[in-house]
Design an enzyme around this catalytic site. Structure first.
Site, PDB file in Angstrom:
ATOM      1  N   TRP A 120      35.874  57.240  79.283  1.00 47.16           N
ATOM      2  CA  TRP A 120      35.234  56.113  78.680  1.00 47.16           C
ATOM      3  C   TRP A 120      34.067  55.759  79.622  1.00 47.16           C
ATOM      4  CZ3 TRP A 120      35.525  56.448  73.858  1.00 47.16           C
ATOM      5  CH2 TRP A 120      36.798  56.613  73.146  1.00 47.16           C
ATOM      6  N   ASP A 124      33.819  47.271  80.702  1.00 45.25           N
ATOM      7  CA  ASP A 124      34.436  47.532  79.808  1.00 45.25           C
ATOM      8  C   ASP A 124      36.001  47.194  79.843  1.00 45.25           C
ATOM      9  OD1 ASP A 124      35.655  48.857  77.555  1.00 45.25           O
ATOM     10  OD2 ASP A 124      34.988  50.887  78.016  1.00 45.25           O
ATOM     11  N   LYS A 162      42.703  47.559  70.784  1.00 43.92           N
ATOM     12  CA  LYS A 162      43.779  47.900  71.674  1.00 43.92           C
ATOM     13  C   LYS A 162      44.675  46.563  71.860  1.00 43.92           C
ATOM     14  CE  LYS A 162      41.761  51.678  72.399  1.00 43.92           C
ATOM     15  NZ  LYS A 162      40.414  52.018  73.171  1.00 43.92           N
TER      16      LYS A 162
HETATM   17  C1  PLP Z   1      39.012  52.679  73.265  1.00 41.88           C
HETATM   18  C2  PLP Z   1      37.951  52.577  74.365  1.00 41.88           C
HETATM   19  C3  PLP Z   1      36.716  52.688  73.911  1.00 41.88           C
HETATM   20  C4  PLP Z   1      36.083  53.239  72.688  1.00 41.88           C
HETATM   21  O1  PLP Z   1      36.291  52.133  71.638  1.00 41.88           O
HETATM   22  P1  PLP Z   1      35.342  52.192  70.441  1.00 41.88           P
HETATM   23  O2  PLP Z   1      35.752  50.642  69.847  1.00 41.88           O
HETATM   24  O3  PLP Z   1      36.226  53.122  69.617  1.00 41.88           O
HETATM   25  O4  PLP Z   1      34.085  52.690  70.414  1.00 41.88           O
HETATM   26  C5  PLP Z   1      35.812  52.482  75.087  1.00 41.88           C
HETATM   27  N1  PLP Z   1      36.321  52.228  76.347  1.00 41.88           N
HETATM   28  C6  PLP Z   1      37.704  52.095  76.549  1.00 41.88           C
HETATM   29  C7  PLP Z   1      38.253  51.605  77.729  1.00 41.88           C
HETATM   30  C8  PLP Z   1      38.638  52.304  75.545  1.00 41.88           C
HETATM   31  O5  PLP Z   1      40.052  52.096  75.656  1.00 41.88           O
END
Ligand code: PLP
Length: 357
Positions: A99, A166, A190
């Site tokens: 990511w 993030d 999540k």
């Molecule tokens: C799941 C995840 C993403 C992607 O998220 P989307 O909402 O599907 O774009 C980005 N960064 C991390 C750390 C993730 O776990």
């Protein structure tokens, strides 16, 4: 059969959040209509939005001067929105996984990007610590929890430039010193809500400094001004997020959540380290994630991998297969995963050891 949900995302939510959302989908706030059938501009939904923002700020103890937004597009759209709004000349990124790499790639479309450090050569099995953040960068971007590789940055760091994070997969898992960050974002699927809503926590004063024009929908200021109602927000996921936040508050907030998360992860890591059949994939123990616990069969038992997976499935365990870039197993132990699920997995690992060792 009872199911133990170790899915990495979308993933387990508190049962009461699921149940309350189902109720609202049938009959929203006594309107006699489904949550899916009413305008986001009704006073009933405005109340949901207001309460969600207020509780989000309360539980994370967000200081004055920050806005909380609920947007569409997922964390992946933030990979581009962040540089669109914040990258004038140069940005710095810490590359700790898939990511983080994707975020870094998008930023390159907007200016110079410095990768301050990367653990890619070791398949992201640790968090790099020795690096310098360029003082002339517009911001420094980190991924606090690496969902795929099972590493996590556990402390809120000091950064000489605006810190952007993030936090898709560890938001609300521990207390966060939000004042150290300029912007925090994540997909909600999540630890907070079903897929479809993205949260953004942004310090208002960092915005409005770009010389480039920003499309209306991609400009954070649009959504601050309209309270995440510039266009139709994802109403059902926002409602579910509110239910998760209420649950979090009811169990004692982030201090208690963090204690529980450390307890659950501690139990499972101890078993991985003890059990002769398994080993953890994260080489630096202090970097082990509390949310995504990655492990494989020890080298001499490699051919038992499919067997163990099947054994776990036969006991009601779901979502344990590791991501293809790591292999083996990944147990996601998000907030809503009860300790008894972790115990069930440990029991299965011990039973399997007795049969095979
Ligand atoms: C799941 C995840 C993403 C992607 O998220 P989307 O909402 O599907 O774009 C980005 N960064 C991390 C750390 C993730 O776990």
């Amino acid at each position: 059969m009872k199911k133990y949900n170790f899915n990495a995302g979308p993933s387990i939510l508190p049962q009461e959040a699921v149940d309350n959302t189902i109720e609202a989908i049938k009959n929203f706030a006594g309107t006699g209509l489904s949550l899916m059938e009413v305008s986001h501009r009704t006073k009933e939904f405005q109340a949901v939005m207001d309460e969600t923002v207020a509780l989000f700020k309360e539980i994370l103890n967000i200081p004055e001067g920050y806005s909380v937004l609920f947007l569409g597009g997922g964390a992946s759209l933030e990979f581009c929105m962040v540089p669109y709004n914040l990258l004038e000349k140069k940005a710095a990124y810490l590359n700790t996984g898939t990511w983080a790499s994707k975020a870094l790639k998008e930023a390159k479309l907007f200016g110079e990007v410095v990768e301050v450090a990367s653990s890619k050569a070791d398949n992201f099995t640790y968090i790099p610590k020795d690096y310098t953040i360029p003082a002339d960068a517009d911001y420094f971007h980190i991924t606090t929890n690496n969902t795929i590789f099972g590493t996590e940055i556990h402390q809120d760091m000091d950064s000489p430039v605006t810190l952007v994070a993030d936090m898709s997969s560890d938001i609300f898992s521990r207390p966060v010193d939000v004042g150290k960050y300029g912007l925090i974002y994540g997909g909600a699927q999540k630890n907070l809500a079903p897929a479809g809503v993205t949260f953004v926590i942004v310090k208002d004063e960092i915005l409005g400094k770009m010389s480039r024009p920003i499309p209306t929908m991609l400009d954070y200021r649009t959504h601050i001004k309209d309270g995440s109602m510039f266009n139709t927000p994802p109403v059902v996921p926002i409602y579910a997020a509110l239910q998760t936040l209420k649950w979090l508050k009811s169990i004692g907030g982030l201090t208690e959540m963090y204690r529980l998360n450390k307890e659950k992860a501690g139990l499972l890591y101890a078993e991985i380290d003890r059990n002769k059949l398994f080993k953890g994939t994260v080489t630096v123990k202090e970097d082990r994630s509390l949310m995504n616990i990655c492990f494989v069969m020890n080298d001499e038992y490699k051919d038992l991998e499919a067997d163990f997976l099947q054994f776990a499935v036969s006991k009601g365990m779901v979502g344990l297969k590791g991501h293809r870039s790591v292999g083996g197993f990944r147990a996601s132990t998000y907030n809503a995963l009860p300790k008894e699920s972790v115990q069930a997995l440990i029991d299965a690992m011990q039973e399997f050891e007795k049969i095979k060792y």
